[in-house]
Scaffold this motif. Structure first.
Motif, mmCIF file in Angstrom:
data_model
loop_
_atom_site.group_PDB
_atom_site.id
_atom_site.type_symbol
_atom_site.label_atom_id
_atom_site.label_comp_id
_atom_site.label_asym_id
_atom_site.label_seq_id
_atom_site.Cartn_x
_atom_site.Cartn_y
_atom_site.Cartn_z
ATOM 1 N N ILE A 487 43.336 15.113 -0.090
ATOM 2 C CA ILE A 487 44.318 14.162 -0.617
ATOM 3 C C ILE A 487 43.737 12.759 -0.573
ATOM 4 O O ILE A 487 43.223 12.310 0.459
ATOM 5 N N TYR A 488 43.809 12.077 -1.710
ATOM 6 C CA TYR A 488 43.423 10.662 -1.788
ATOM 7 C C TYR A 488 44.697 9.833 -1.742
ATOM 8 O O TYR A 488 45.573 9.980 -2.595
ATOM 9 N N LEU A 489 44.817 8.963 -0.750
ATOM 10 C CA LEU A 489 46.003 8.131 -0.589
ATOM 11 C C LEU A 489 45.731 6.743 -1.147
ATOM 12 O O LEU A 489 44.854 6.027 -0.667
ATOM 13 N N ALA A 490 46.473 6.362 -2.191
ATOM 14 C CA ALA A 490 46.313 5.036 -2.793
ATOM 15 C C ALA A 490 47.028 4.000 -1.949
ATOM 16 O O ALA A 490 48.155 4.223 -1.483
ATOM 17 N N GLY A 491 46.391 2.856 -1.767
ATOM 18 C CA GLY A 491 46.982 1.810 -0.952
ATOM 19 C C GLY A 491 46.824 2.138 0.525
ATOM 20 O O GLY A 491 46.540 3.271 0.903
ATOM 21 N N SER A 492 47.001 1.152 1.358
ATOM 22 C CA SER A 492 46.814 1.415 2.782
ATOM 23 C C SER A 492 47.763 0.634 3.676
ATOM 24 O O SER A 492 47.709 0.772 4.887
ATOM 25 N N HIS A 493 48.630 -0.187 3.095
ATOM 26 C CA HIS A 493 49.524 -1.014 3.901
ATOM 27 C C HIS A 493 50.885 -0.328 4.022
ATOM 28 O O HIS A 493 51.896 -0.809 3.502
ATOM 29 N N ILE A 494 50.914 0.805 4.695
ATOM 30 C CA ILE A 494 52.152 1.558 4.871
ATOM 31 C C ILE A 494 52.991 0.930 5.976
ATOM 32 O O ILE A 494 52.478 0.616 7.060
ATOM 33 N N TYR A 495 54.262 0.719 5.703
ATOM 34 C CA TYR A 495 55.150 0.124 6.698
ATOM 35 C C TYR A 495 55.293 1.075 7.887
ATOM 36 O O TYR A 495 55.681 2.231 7.735
#
Length: 639
Positions: A487-495
């Motif tokens: 799985i490629y997760l886009a973005g990285s600033h998860i609350y």
């Protein structure tokens, strides 16, 4: 949003009042339902109860029982005669205790299977930096309640069942159509926005300047709309500029993201594009002469008539108009056929990323495909000269093993705060999100003071809350993706950071981001340039074998899904969940069985994969299946 409700008659099987009444008071056992904070590895509590008739009942009230699907079963041996000897009674008790011990052994084995995630298909996998060590699901899910940010999950029971199902099905094949577009009709739509049927107008009414705001998504839409307006008003477009945002803090300009010469030359048959204003117009004070037009001056989704009535006179008078902002300021309908086609031509053909972005994007895609030389349907359009060879791609014998899923998890703090929902963080979370709203969404704060808005529970029931990472993990597990899925997760600033992602990264350990895939040297040129980093995510997500979004209203997800429809040939499926239906399913967390959960999730997601033409008034960037952008070959097939 659909109002259909899907029933689940088996959700409450364990709460049957008739069943409770049929158990005598002497034999009835008490059930202990695990709380979301309970440990999955705690020892079972075994209660022995002897009635006047020497009846024996045993209840296993532990989350381990829940983990194996045995929670709620009551073992009631046949009544034992008063005359039987004590040794016979003790033998029965010992036998049942051994049976419970057997269940504990099975649980221990299943937990061991879940923790064994270091290798998949014989290949060493690369973990997220935050998930660089193998940790048991029990330990990770226990930590969900100990973080500083959103702390708890209401789905501990379902997550345990998901972990059980993933471990049990680790060597089983995935559902047959999991990675495929379910409808043949999707392959009948072919790109055709590149067809030109007009010539540039000989009239030049002046020059249009555009300073686009927002992130890469808003900027891209603004550029395409500006191209259409320039053609509408027979004006020359000055190469668009991007405003610096205090939120995105990115100084990137058009030429740092897109190829300028290609943009100018590709659209030459449609409009004139220059890099700068003529020298005689550069010294003008555009604000003083009334040539600056902001988003406040233009109604949202303005129709062509608005521009002809209010903007064209400014062009005739001052020879230049400067649009500042200019996001979603051109209606989707009604628009002349060729003007709509021009918008599609700009989005899908004229805008190409610069070689620096293409090269690094190709590296991401190659790594996600496990270095298997394989050509994807969109590689040419996304990667240009850095795409793999088509000839070599046909010989890629590991194509099925190199598939990957791209996921856009729209759970950043701005989305979370604006939703007015609650996510299990208690009073600390409420205070933090309210403070963020006061800084960034003052109009929303004022609205809360003057109007009675729906409660967080009502918003969640209506599917208006962002999917939490744990809800996304449950959706993917319910659809049938196995534990080894890349799985490629886009973005990285998860609350909520690491603690909020724990359930997702534990159930699916082969989850990576661009930051974990690229070396410090490879990613260094893009640091501090959020739009360029987003462009890398755009490439990795668009080229993926499957793309999953968690918020269908996200402009980033919409642009990606539209691009996959336009160039995918019906072979690039997208998961677009109906959050209202999912909310109804998740509400049964304490009662629903895993098989029923799987059936309902798969049905809800499949129903959103319907193939249809663009609805009136909807964006051509998201829904390109329309005569202006694509040609339906099904209509030309012989009967």
């Amino acid at each position: 949003m659909s109002n259909n409700k899907m029933s689940s008659s088996s959700d409450d099987d364990n709460d049957d009042p008739e069943l409770r009444r049929s158990i005598s008071p002497a034999c009835r056992t008490r059930h202990s339902t695990p709380s979301p904070n309970s440990s999955f590895g705690s020892s079972p509590v075994v209660r022995f109860s002897f009635g006047s008739a020497s009846a024996l009942s045993i209840s296993t009230a532990s989350s381990v029982s829940s983990f194996n699907g045995w929670m709620g079963y009551v073992f009631q041996p046949r009544r034992i005669s008063r005359k039987r000897k004590p040794w016979h009674r003790r033998r029965t008790v010992v036998g049942l205790v051994l049976l419970v011990a057997f269940f504990l052994v099975v649980n221990s084995w299943m937990l061991y299977r879940i923790q064994d995630s270091g290798r998949v298909n014989g290949m060493q996998v690369k973990f997220l930096k935050m998930n660089s060590s193998t940790v048991s699901i029990r330990e990770e899910l226990q930590k969900l309640g100990k973080g500083k940010k959103p702390q708890k999950t209401r789905y501990a029971r379902l997550l345990a069942k998901a972990a059980h199902a993933l471990a049990e099905g680790q060597n089983k094949p995935e559902p047959k159509d999991l990675w495929n577009e379910p409808y043949l009709r999707a392959s009948f739509w072919k790109p055709c926005a590149d067809q030109h049927e007009w010539e540039p107008s000989e009239v030049n009414n002046g020059y249009i300047m555009v300073s686009a705001n927002g992130g890469i998504n808003q900027q891209r839409v603004a550029v395409c709309n500006a191209v259409a307006v320039a053609r509408l008003l027979n004006a020359t477009l000055v190469l668009p500029r991007f405003l610096f945002s205090s939120v995105w803090r990115d100084t990137s300009q058009f030429g740092d993201i897109y190829e300028e010469e290609r943009f100018i030359n590709y659209l030459k048959p449609d409009i004139r594009i220059v890099k700068e204003l003529p020298e005689e117009l550069r010294s003008l004070d555009l604000e003083a002469i009334g040539s600056v037009v902001t988003d406040v001056d233009i109604v949202k989704e303005a129709k062509p008539g608005f521009y002809k009535k209010y903007i064209l006179p400014i062009l005739h008078l001052n020879r230049v108009v400067h649009f500042v902002g200019f996001g979603n300021r051109l209606a989707s309908d009604p628009i002349p056929f060729q003007l709509q086609r021009l918008r599609c031509r700009c989005n899908f053909h004229a805008l190409r990323f610069v070689p620096k972005i293409q090269e690094t994007g190709a590296l991401l895609v190659k790594t996600m495909r496990q270095n298997v030389t394989r050509f994807g349907p969109l590689d040419d359009y996304l990667l240009g000269p850095f795409a793999a060879s088509k000839k070599k791609g046909k010989n890629g014998h590991k194509a099925s093993a190199s598939r990957y899923l791209a996921l856009h998890l729209r759970f950043e703090i701005d989305m979370v705060a604006h939703s007015l929902c609650e996510f299990g963080g208690g009073e600390e979370e409420r205070q933090e999100l309210e403070a963020y709203r006061e800084r960034h969404f003052p109009a929303l704060v004022e609205l809360k003071k003057t109007k009675k808005l729906p409660s967080p529970a009502a918003l969640r029931a209506e599917g208006l809350c962002p999917l939490m990472p744990e809800e996304t993990a449950l959706m993917l597990a319910g659809l049938g993706f196995n534990r080894g899925t890349h799985i490629y997760l886009a973005g990285s600033h998860i609350y909520g950071g690491k603690s909020r992602l724990a359930a997702l990264t534990t159930l699916f350990p082969n989850l990576v981001t661009k930051e974990s895939l690229l070396s410090s040297k490879e990613i260094e040129p893009f640091l501090n340039f959020s739009s360029q980093l987003a462009a890398l995510d755009f490439i990795a997500c668009t080229a993926a074998d499957m793309f999953a979004m968690t918020d269908s209203g996200s402009q980033f997800s919409s642009l990606i899904s539209g691009y996959r429809v336009y160039y995918g040939g019906g072979n690039m499926p997208t998961i677009r969940p109906n959050k209202r239906r999912l909310a109804d399913i998740y509400a049964k967390n304490n009662t629903i069985e895993w098989k029923v959960f799987e059936q309902r999730v798969r049905k809800a997601v499949r129903q959103n994969k319907r193939v249809f033409s663009r609805p009136i008034g909807r964006s051509v960037y998201r829904y390109p299946r329309c005569r202006e952008c694509m040609c339906n070959t099904e209509e030309t097939l012989p009967n």
